[in-house]
Scaffold this motif. Structure first.
Motif, PDB file in Angstrom:
ATOM      1  N   THR A  58       0.828  -1.210   0.000  1.00  0.00           N
ATOM      2  CA  THR A  58       0.000   0.000   0.000  1.00  0.00           C
ATOM      3  C   THR A  58       0.860   1.256   0.000  1.00  0.00           C
ATOM      4  OG1 THR A  58      -1.757  -1.150   1.201  1.00  0.00           O
ATOM      5  CG2 THR A  58      -1.814   1.250   1.220  1.00  0.00           C
ATOM      6  N   LEU A  59       1.913   1.247   0.812  1.00  0.00           N
ATOM      7  CA  LEU A  59       2.792   2.413   0.871  1.00  0.00           C
ATOM      8  C   LEU A  59       3.490   2.643  -0.465  1.00  0.00           C
ATOM      9  CD1 LEU A  59       4.320   4.680   2.287  1.00  0.00           C
ATOM     10  CD2 LEU A  59       5.956   2.968   3.117  1.00  0.00           C
ATOM     11  N   ILE A  60       3.975   1.576  -1.093  1.00  0.00           N
ATOM     12  CA  ILE A  60       4.684   1.716  -2.369  1.00  0.00           C
ATOM     13  C   ILE A  60       3.771   2.348  -3.417  1.00  0.00           C
ATOM     14  CG2 ILE A  60       5.731   0.431  -4.267  1.00  0.00           C
ATOM     15  CD1 ILE A  60       6.718  -1.588  -2.154  1.00  0.00           C
ATOM     16  N   ILE A  61       2.556   1.845  -3.523  1.00  0.00           N
ATOM     17  CA  ILE A  61       1.623   2.412  -4.499  1.00  0.00           C
ATOM     18  C   ILE A  61       1.239   3.832  -4.109  1.00  0.00           C
ATOM     19  CG2 ILE A  61      -0.693   2.196  -5.495  1.00  0.00           C
ATOM     20  CD1 ILE A  61      -0.433  -0.774  -5.348  1.00  0.00           C
ATOM     21  N   ALA A  62       1.056   4.073  -2.815  1.00  0.00           N
ATOM     22  CA  ALA A  62       0.647   5.404  -2.358  1.00  0.00           C
ATOM     23  C   ALA A  62       1.709   6.456  -2.660  1.00  0.00           C
ATOM     24  CB  ALA A  62       0.348   5.374  -0.866  1.00  0.00           C
ATOM     25  N   VAL A  63       2.983   6.062  -2.646  1.00  0.00           N
ATOM     26  CA  VAL A  63       4.050   7.008  -2.985  1.00  0.00           C
ATOM     27  C   VAL A  63       3.879   7.478  -4.431  1.00  0.00           C
ATOM     28  CG1 VAL A  63       6.530   7.222  -3.402  1.00  0.00           C
ATOM     29  CG2 VAL A  63       5.717   6.168  -1.298  1.00  0.00           C
ATOM     30  N   GLY A  64       3.687   6.522  -5.341  1.00  0.00           N
ATOM     31  CA  GLY A  64       3.450   6.901  -6.735  1.00  0.00           C
ATOM     32  C   GLY A  64       2.171   7.683  -6.901  1.00  0.00           C
ATOM     33  N   MET A  65       1.124   7.278  -6.173  1.00  0.00           N
ATOM     34  CA  MET A  65      -0.167   7.965  -6.276  1.00  0.00           C
ATOM     35  C   MET A  65      -0.064   9.403  -5.769  1.00  0.00           C
ATOM     36  SD  MET A  65      -3.318   7.318  -7.267  1.00  0.00           S
ATOM     37  CE  MET A  65      -3.593   5.559  -7.075  1.00  0.00           C
ATOM     38  N   THR A  66       0.765   9.632  -4.772  1.00  0.00           N
ATOM     39  CA  THR A  66       0.944  10.982  -4.230  1.00  0.00           C
ATOM     40  C   THR A  66       1.430  11.942  -5.312  1.00  0.00           C
ATOM     41  OG1 THR A  66       1.464  10.102  -2.040  1.00  0.00           O
ATOM     42  CG2 THR A  66       2.123  12.375  -2.491  1.00  0.00           C
ATOM     43  N   ASN A 253      -7.942 -11.282  -8.038  1.00  0.00           N
ATOM     44  CA  ASN A 253      -7.880 -10.733  -6.683  1.00  0.00           C
ATOM     45  C   ASN A 253      -6.604  -9.983  -6.344  1.00  0.00           C
ATOM     46  OD1 ASN A 253     -10.454 -11.802  -5.767  1.00  0.00           O
ATOM     47  ND2 ASN A 253      -9.492 -13.818  -5.865  1.00  0.00           N
ATOM     48  N   THR A 254      -5.519 -10.198  -7.067  1.00  0.00           N
ATOM     49  CA  THR A 254      -4.276  -9.496  -6.746  1.00  0.00           C
ATOM     50  C   THR A 254      -4.445  -7.994  -6.964  1.00  0.00           C
ATOM     51  OG1 THR A 254      -2.934 -11.398  -7.395  1.00  0.00           O
ATOM     52  CG2 THR A 254      -1.832  -9.261  -7.298  1.00  0.00           C
ATOM     53  N   GLY A 255      -4.217  -7.233  -5.937  1.00  0.00           N
ATOM     54  CA  GLY A 255      -4.341  -5.774  -6.047  1.00  0.00           C
ATOM     55  C   GLY A 255      -5.761  -5.263  -6.098  1.00  0.00           C
ATOM     56  N   LEU A 256      -6.737  -6.118  -5.813  1.00  0.00           N
ATOM     57  CA  LEU A 256      -8.136  -5.693  -5.878  1.00  0.00           C
ATOM     58  C   LEU A 256      -8.421  -4.630  -4.820  1.00  0.00           C
ATOM     59  CD1 LEU A 256     -10.798  -6.313  -7.381  1.00  0.00           C
ATOM     60  CD2 LEU A 256     -11.349  -7.913  -5.524  1.00  0.00           C
ATOM     61  N   PHE A 257      -8.964  -3.492  -5.257  1.00  0.00           N
ATOM     62  CA  PHE A 257      -9.302  -2.349  -4.396  1.00  0.00           C
ATOM     63  C   PHE A 257      -8.063  -1.697  -3.779  1.00  0.00           C
ATOM     64  CE2 PHE A 257     -13.343  -4.907  -3.658  1.00  0.00           C
ATOM     65  CZ  PHE A 257     -14.030  -4.237  -4.668  1.00  0.00           C
ATOM     66  N   LEU A 258      -6.864  -2.102  -4.203  1.00  0.00           N
ATOM     67  CA  LEU A 258      -5.660  -1.501  -3.636  1.00  0.00           C
ATOM     68  C   LEU A 258      -5.512  -0.043  -4.050  1.00  0.00           C
ATOM     69  CD1 LEU A 258      -3.429  -2.360  -1.750  1.00  0.00           C
ATOM     70  CD2 LEU A 258      -2.044  -3.002  -3.714  1.00  0.00           C
ATOM     71  N   GLU A 259      -6.084   0.307  -5.215  1.00  0.00           N
ATOM     72  CA  GLU A 259      -6.034   1.716  -5.626  1.00  0.00           C
ATOM     73  C   GLU A 259      -6.805   2.594  -4.657  1.00  0.00           C
ATOM     74  OE1 GLU A 259      -9.356  -0.460  -7.713  1.00  0.00           O
ATOM     75  OE2 GLU A 259      -7.176  -0.722  -7.597  1.00  0.00           O
ATOM     76  N   LEU A 260      -7.873   2.041  -4.075  1.00  0.00           N
ATOM     77  CA  LEU A 260      -8.658   2.816  -3.112  1.00  0.00           C
ATOM     78  C   LEU A 260      -7.866   3.019  -1.821  1.00  0.00           C
ATOM     79  CD1 LEU A 260     -12.200   1.217  -3.586  1.00  0.00           C
ATOM     80  CD2 LEU A 260     -11.197   3.189  -4.738  1.00  0.00           C
ATOM     81  N   ASP A 261      -7.187   1.972  -1.371  1.00  0.00           N
ATOM     82  CA  ASP A 261      -6.368   2.107  -0.165  1.00  0.00           C
ATOM     83  C   ASP A 261      -5.252   3.126  -0.378  1.00  0.00           C
ATOM     84  OD1 ASP A 261      -7.857   0.303   1.213  1.00  0.00           O
ATOM     85  OD2 ASP A 261      -6.436  -1.354   1.070  1.00  0.00           O
ATOM     86  N   ALA A 262      -4.663   3.113  -1.574  1.00  0.00           N
ATOM     87  CA  ALA A 262      -3.587   4.066  -1.858  1.00  0.00           C
ATOM     88  C   ALA A 262      -4.113   5.499  -1.853  1.00  0.00           C
ATOM     89  CB  ALA A 262      -2.945   3.739  -3.210  1.00  0.00           C
ATOM     90  N   ILE A 263      -5.259   5.708  -2.470  1.00  0.00           N
ATOM     91  CA  ILE A 263      -5.855   7.052  -2.494  1.00  0.00           C
ATOM     92  C   ILE A 263      -6.230   7.485  -1.079  1.00  0.00           C
ATOM     93  CG2 ILE A 263      -7.806   8.425  -3.315  1.00  0.00           C
ATOM     94  CD1 ILE A 263      -7.821   6.639  -5.825  1.00  0.00           C
ATOM     95  N   LEU A 264      -6.776   6.556  -0.285  1.00  0.00           N
ATOM     96  CA  LEU A 264      -7.126   6.881   1.100  1.00  0.00           C
ATOM     97  C   LEU A 264      -5.885   7.267   1.897  1.00  0.00           C
ATOM     98  CD1 LEU A 264      -9.738   4.106   1.994  1.00  0.00           C
ATOM     99  CD2 LEU A 264     -10.173   6.474   1.379  1.00  0.00           C
ATOM    100  N   ILE A 268      -5.553  10.809   3.660  1.00  0.00           N
ATOM    101  CA  ILE A 268      -5.350  10.872   5.111  1.00  0.00           C
ATOM    102  C   ILE A 268      -4.076  11.647   5.433  1.00  0.00           C
ATOM    103  CG2 ILE A 268      -4.753   9.480   7.135  1.00  0.00           C
ATOM    104  CD1 ILE A 268      -6.665   7.362   6.116  1.00  0.00           C
ATOM    105  N   GLY A 269      -3.061  11.486   4.587  1.00  0.00           N
ATOM    106  CA  GLY A 269      -1.794  12.165   4.811  1.00  0.00           C
ATOM    107  C   GLY A 269      -1.822  13.649   4.557  1.00  0.00           C
ATOM    108  N   GLY A 270      -2.937  14.185   4.090  1.00  0.00           N
ATOM    109  CA  GLY A 270      -3.073  15.628   3.935  1.00  0.00           C
ATOM    110  C   GLY A 270      -2.860  16.165   2.541  1.00  0.00           C
ATOM    111  N   THR A 271      -2.563  15.301   1.561  1.00  0.00           N
ATOM    112  CA  THR A 271      -2.415  15.773   0.184  1.00  0.00           C
ATOM    113  C   THR A 271      -3.785  16.048  -0.416  1.00  0.00           C
ATOM    114  OG1 THR A 271      -0.366  14.517  -0.129  1.00  0.00           O
ATOM    115  CG2 THR A 271      -1.545  15.181  -2.111  1.00  0.00           C
ATOM    116  N   SER A 272      -3.937  17.204  -1.028  1.00  0.00           N
ATOM    117  CA  SER A 272      -5.222  17.597  -1.585  1.00  0.00           C
ATOM    118  C   SER A 272      -5.437  16.957  -2.952  1.00  0.00           C
ATOM    119  CB  SER A 272      -5.301  19.117  -1.716  1.00  0.00           C
ATOM    120  OG  SER A 272      -6.475  19.501  -2.423  1.00  0.00           O
ATOM    121  N   LEU A 273      -6.658  16.466  -3.195  1.00  0.00           N
ATOM    122  CA  LEU A 273      -6.990  15.903  -4.502  1.00  0.00           C
ATOM    123  C   LEU A 273      -7.075  16.983  -5.570  1.00  0.00           C
ATOM    124  CD1 LEU A 273      -9.708  13.258  -3.525  1.00  0.00           C
ATOM    125  CD2 LEU A 273      -7.355  12.837  -4.207  1.00  0.00           C
TER     126      LEU A 273
END
Length: 348
Positions: A58-66, A253-264, A268-273
């Protein structure tokens, strides 16, 4: 002292950290040994280690998503890229006469990462060149990507028996889970490239005002290509970790809904959409909150099917605390504290 506390409350990281500490406290009450870390066979074990290891993808994907969100974009295809990456790697390993060979695993990982770069360039092309809205552009690959993974695996769950590949998901290096080390490296590289160079400022400028940044000489198109490619690359790494942990490629099932966790995690970390300023440190805290929340659900005995409800509740609480209305109220509170402090100094 009151002025310092007021500034602390105003920080975007304050409420996410408070939420994380609350979750830690709940786990500690439900399981007194929650913070205990033991060493077995030279490896670290414990609830905190499990949170770090399970939260690594989740963290790895969230870094790219940020970085994508900082450009005023979004990438909904990261879950599908995870599935494609795992499917490609497992297909190559199974097709090899020696699945346990380290060279075979290296080739499989390299090919999977290379394909992810192509997928990232595709997303960047749709957004930067064709001008398609990011949510639509990445929705295309989100939908088609699962189908591509199914074609690669021929609709089957590909189980592999390869110790070198399995080590990516459940192995240890110097006692630390390899997944945690990979996540730390990705986070550190992204932080160094964006905060120790002008890259981060350029990304923020594109997110704040693309037209103004273009007129200022910023190559917005190249930056968009870069962030979407990097995000897909991060998703591929996370997909390899997830697949290696399961020792099987499951296209459904691999990575299912993981994009939502990354966006969340990013939110949560304070980055504005809305784009612009972002916080990788906040994303790290957000990813820990998401994974700790999942752990808490299991620790206190709540049915796992209710996990999404609790995720939504946490996100809603943090977003409300970080909303403009709340910030204005906190700003007024800070001014009142400063005024009282000034009167106290004058009276003395």
């Amino acid at each position: 002292m009151s002025a310092v506390f007021a500034r602390l409350i105003a920080s975007r990281l304050f409420w996410p950290i408070v939420m994380l500490l609350v979750l830690f406290a709940i786990n500690l009450i439900a399981f007194p040994g929650f913070f205990a870390i033991t060493i077995k066979d030279g490896h670290l074990f414990g609830s905190l280690i499990d949170i770090l290891r399970n939260g690594a993808p989740t963290l790895i994907i969230a870094v790219g998503m940020t970085l994508v969100i900082a450009t005023r974009g979004i990438d909904l295809s990261v879950g599908a890229v995870c599935a494609i990456s795992g499917a490609v790697a497992c297909s190559i390993i199974l097709g090899s006469p020696d699945p346990a060979n380290g060279a075979t695993v290296a080739v499989a990982v390299t090919v999977a990462l290379a394909i992810s770069l192509v997928l990232g360039v595709w997303n960047g092309f749709l957004v930067a060149v064709l001008g398609i809205q990011p949510i639509i552009a990445t929705l295309i690959l989100m939908t088609a990507g699962r189908g591509m993974a199914m074609l690669i695996t021929e609709g089957q769950i590909l189980t592999v028996n390869s110790p070198p590949f399995k080590a990516m998901g459940s192995g240890f290096w110097f006692g630390v889970p390899i997944a945690v080390i990979i996540a730390a490296v990705v986070f550190a590289v992204a932080a160094l490239l964006t905060r120790r160079t002008a890259l981060g400022m350029l990304i923020e400028s594109v997110g704040i005002n693309p037209e103004a940044s273009r007129q200022a000489g910023v190559r917005a198109r190249g930056l968009l290509f870069a962030v979407y490619t990097f995000c897909a690359f991060c998703a591929a790494i996370a997909g390899l970790i997830l697949t290696a942990n399961q020792t099987a490629a499951d296209a459904n099932n691999t990575g299912l809904f993981l994009e939502l966790d990354a966006i969340l995690a990013v939110v949560i970390g304070g980055t504005s959409l809305a784009g612009g300023r972002y916080s990788l440190a906040g994303t790290l805290v957000g990813a820990l909150v998401i994974q700790t929340l999942v752990t808490t659900v299991y620790t206190v005995g709540i049915p796992p099917i209710a996990t999404m409800v609790f995720k939504a509740a946490v996100v809603a609480a943090v977003c409300l605390l970080q909303s403009p209305t709340t910030n204005q109220a906190l700003a007024g509170f800070r001014r009142r504290l400063a005024l009282r402090a000034g009167k106290g100094i004058a009276a003395s």
